[in-house]
Design a protein around this motif. Sequence first.
Motif, PDB file in Angstrom:
ATOM      1  N   ALA B   6       0.825  -1.219   0.000  1.00 14.10           N
ATOM      2  CA  ALA B   6       0.000   0.000   0.000  1.00 14.10           C
ATOM      3  C   ALA B   6       0.856   1.265   0.000  1.00 14.10           C
ATOM      4  CB  ALA B   6      -0.940   0.000   1.205  1.00 14.10           C
ATOM      5  N   THR B  12      -5.338   2.502   0.599  1.00 10.07           N
ATOM      6  CA  THR B  12      -5.170   2.215   2.018  1.00 10.07           C
ATOM      7  C   THR B  12      -4.893   0.711   2.156  1.00 10.07           C
ATOM      8  OG1 THR B  12      -7.500   1.653   2.324  1.00 10.07           O
ATOM      9  CG2 THR B  12      -6.896   3.974   2.623  1.00 10.07           C
ATOM     10  N   VAL B  16      -6.030  -2.436  -0.260  1.00 10.31           N
ATOM     11  CA  VAL B  16      -5.110  -3.432  -0.831  1.00 10.31           C
ATOM     12  C   VAL B  16      -5.614  -4.838  -0.495  1.00 10.31           C
ATOM     13  CG1 VAL B  16      -2.764  -4.383  -0.690  1.00 10.31           C
ATOM     14  CG2 VAL B  16      -3.094  -1.922  -0.901  1.00 10.31           C
ATOM     15  N   SER B  81      -2.751   1.271  -9.315  1.00 18.18           N
ATOM     16  CA  SER B  81      -2.698   2.538  -8.580  1.00 18.18           C
ATOM     17  C   SER B  81      -2.523   3.731  -9.518  1.00 18.18           C
ATOM     18  CB  SER B  81      -1.590   2.512  -7.523  1.00 18.18           C
ATOM     19  OG  SER B  81      -0.317   2.674  -8.127  1.00 18.18           O
TER      20      SER B  81
END
Lengths: 25, 200
Positions: B6, B12, B16, B81
């Motif tokens: 993370a 957060t 994850v 991400s």
Amino acid sequence: RSCNAFQLISSMSSGFDLSGLFESE
Amino acid sequence: DFVNIASGTPFTVSEVEALHDLFRKISNTVVKDNLIHKEEFHVALFRNKKKQNLFVDRLFDLFDQKGNGVIEFGEFVRSLSVFHPGAPEEQKAAFAFKLYDLRQTGFIERNELKEMVCALLDESELDITSDAVEMIVDRTFDQADTKGDGRIDQEEWTAFAKDNPYVLRNMTLPYLKDITMVFPSFVVHSEISEADMAAK
């Protein structure tokens, strides 16, 4: 007028639709 | 390990964890080895392993950071991400550049862009003449190839994406903003026990 290839690709390609990953039921 | 993964992403730890649940599901659809194979990536996106898609193949290769033919969990989270609404635009632009640099020459070349437009038209119902494709590609190069050397380098691309933010539209997945809320089924499998959930 402002249409360009990258705009087409980013708005149309299903290959970028990663939302399928989240519907893997 | 979740904490480690993370860090350095907008996710957060519990997100994850939720992603791990999703990863486990996807990575065991064809080969039960907790690694995402290309076939499984296709199945997850299209419900069909045979469907060919240039962009999905490129995406897979970029997710597979080690280049060993499979996507590991850390690679999955780090790559996703970039698509987080909170990820920096520069990161999104850099990722998109790598996607479009099909042959990894460090430049988006004219024939690569043409190939991508043709692939896109192939999968869509649009019927556009090859003259029109040439025109679109020419015009795009007029706008993006500011140095006029017939190819788009990273610097030109970054400037172009800054001036035309819509070209990074495909680089943001709103789903990722609050993954545990959008996909409440994940919560059940996470640290919150079933009993806690039932009590609510």
